[in-house]
Motif scaffolding. Structure first.
Motif, PDB file in Angstrom:
ATOM      1  N   CYS A  18       0.813  -1.224   0.000  1.00 24.37           N
ATOM      2  CA  CYS A  18       0.000   0.000   0.000  1.00 24.37           C
ATOM      3  C   CYS A  18       0.844   1.271   0.000  1.00 24.37           C
ATOM      4  CB  CYS A  18      -0.962   0.009   1.178  1.00 24.37           C
ATOM      5  SG  CYS A  18      -0.168   0.182   2.798  1.00 24.37           S
ATOM      6  N   ILE A  30      -7.897  -2.564   2.145  1.00 22.50           N
ATOM      7  CA  ILE A  30      -7.914  -2.361   0.693  1.00 22.50           C
ATOM      8  C   ILE A  30      -8.320  -3.672   0.028  1.00 22.50           C
ATOM      9  CG2 ILE A  30      -6.468  -1.930  -1.333  1.00 22.50           C
ATOM     10  CD1 ILE A  30      -4.880   0.042   0.301  1.00 22.50           C
ATOM     11  N   LEU A  59      -5.646   5.688  -2.363  1.00 27.73           N
ATOM     12  CA  LEU A  59      -6.671   4.744  -1.921  1.00 27.73           C
ATOM     13  C   LEU A  59      -7.539   4.313  -3.092  1.00 27.73           C
ATOM     14  CD1 LEU A  59      -7.968   6.292   1.433  1.00 27.73           C
ATOM     15  CD2 LEU A  59      -6.040   4.760   1.057  1.00 27.73           C
ATOM     16  N   LYS A  62      -5.628   2.071  -5.782  1.00 29.86           N
ATOM     17  CA  LYS A  62      -5.394   0.705  -5.318  1.00 29.86           C
ATOM     18  C   LYS A  62      -6.687  -0.069  -5.078  1.00 29.86           C
ATOM     19  CE  LYS A  62      -0.944   1.828  -3.226  1.00 29.86           C
ATOM     20  NZ  LYS A  62      -0.191   1.014  -4.192  1.00 29.86           N
ATOM     21  N   SER A  63      -7.797   0.648  -4.910  1.00 24.16           N
ATOM     22  CA  SER A  63      -9.068  -0.012  -4.606  1.00 24.16           C
ATOM     23  C   SER A  63      -9.944  -0.228  -5.830  1.00 24.16           C
ATOM     24  CB  SER A  63      -9.852   0.811  -3.574  1.00 24.16           C
ATOM     25  OG  SER A  63      -9.138   0.940  -2.360  1.00 24.16           O
ATOM     26  N   VAL A 215     -12.496   1.976   3.688  1.00 21.70           N
ATOM     27  CA  VAL A 215     -11.050   2.177   3.573  1.00 21.70           C
ATOM     28  C   VAL A 215     -10.678   3.571   4.080  1.00 21.70           C
ATOM     29  CG1 VAL A 215      -9.093   2.285   1.974  1.00 21.70           C
ATOM     30  CG2 VAL A 215     -10.864   0.560   1.635  1.00 21.70           C
TER      31      VAL A 215
END
Length: 248
Positions: A18, A30, A59, A62-63, A215
């Motif tokens: 992350c 995540i 965020l 990556k999500s 998240v």
């Protein structure tokens, strides 16, 4: 003489997944598999914002699966030209998220959905553009991108809860979703803004919104352990008024 610790031990250890310091690692929240969306998301990421430790764009990248981050201060034509678009494909409808103003009114995301996505089970292709920067820089970025947005037929949309310039924004200690001082009441982080938009326009938007907000909540919870409450600085009186007060 005591030996000085190795530089590698003094340096903060960063999670390889992350890219956050280990004490505030978010790998446990995540999604293991990035969330797919029908909406193509483009985040125009101001260079200054990309270096801010509380920035929430990572965020999202990556999500979510269908998200692109671009670093310049303005949107250019090639940023919104999709390789998958053809003359026979349905045209991609483009919207950009920014609050309404007297000179550039915006429709709420709920109004846009009701007007343009009547068949939610088979929605037309949609592209969401978000400007990630401070309020001042974001305003400049939108203005610099107006020609490209106009050529793309982009519709200006805003969240259902508008901003209130007469009210100061909250701090991390006022809300479980706020990471830093906001300029106005109603301002939100980029991660929350995208989550709220997807919650309204995606077929399974409620679930996508829930995952993204969870998240963000965890990021705020972990980060709050390392921040001290900031008390507002008292307004300083002019020297003349101070002297008058002392002589009273």
């Amino acid at each position: 003489m005591e030996e000085e610790p190795d530089a590698n031990h003094r340096r903060r250890q960063i999670c390889n997944s992350c890219d956050r310091p280990n004490p505030i690692c978010l790998c446990h929240v995540i999604p293991n598999d990035p969330i797919p969306t029908n909406t193509e998301i483009i985040i125009v990421h101001h260079p200054h914002e990309s270096r801010h430790k509380l920035n929430t764009t990572p965020l999202l990248t990556k999500s979510l699966r269908n998200v692109t981050r671009i670093p310049p201060r303005r949107l250019r034509r090639h940023h919104i030209s999709s390789a998958g678009e053809t003359s026979v494909s349905p045209p991609i409808r483009t919207i950009y998220l920014f609050p309404s103003s007297p000179s550039s009114p915006a429709v709420t995301i709920s109004e846009f959905k009701s007007l343009n996505q009547r068949d939610i089970s088979n929605p037309p292709p949609l592209r969401l553009i978000v400007f990630d920067a401070t309020w001042k820089h974001a305003s400049e970025m939108v203005k610099a991108s107006e020609e490209v947005l106009r050529e793309a037929g982009a519709v200006r949309v805003c969240l259902d809860t508008g901003i209130d310039a007469s009210v100061s924004g909250g701090t991390i200690y006022d809300s479980e979703l706020v990471l830093r001082k906001e300029p106005f009441g109603g301002c939100v982080t980029t991660a929350e803004a995208v989550a709220r938009c997807l919650g309204a326009i995606e077929p399974d938007g409620e679930e996508i919104e829930r995952k993204l907000i969870s998240v963000l909540k965890e990021m705020v919870r972990l980060q709050s352990k390392f921040l001290k409450p900031m008390n507002p600085r008292p307004k300083l009186l002019k020297k003349r008024l101070q002297n008058q007060s002392a002589n009273t």
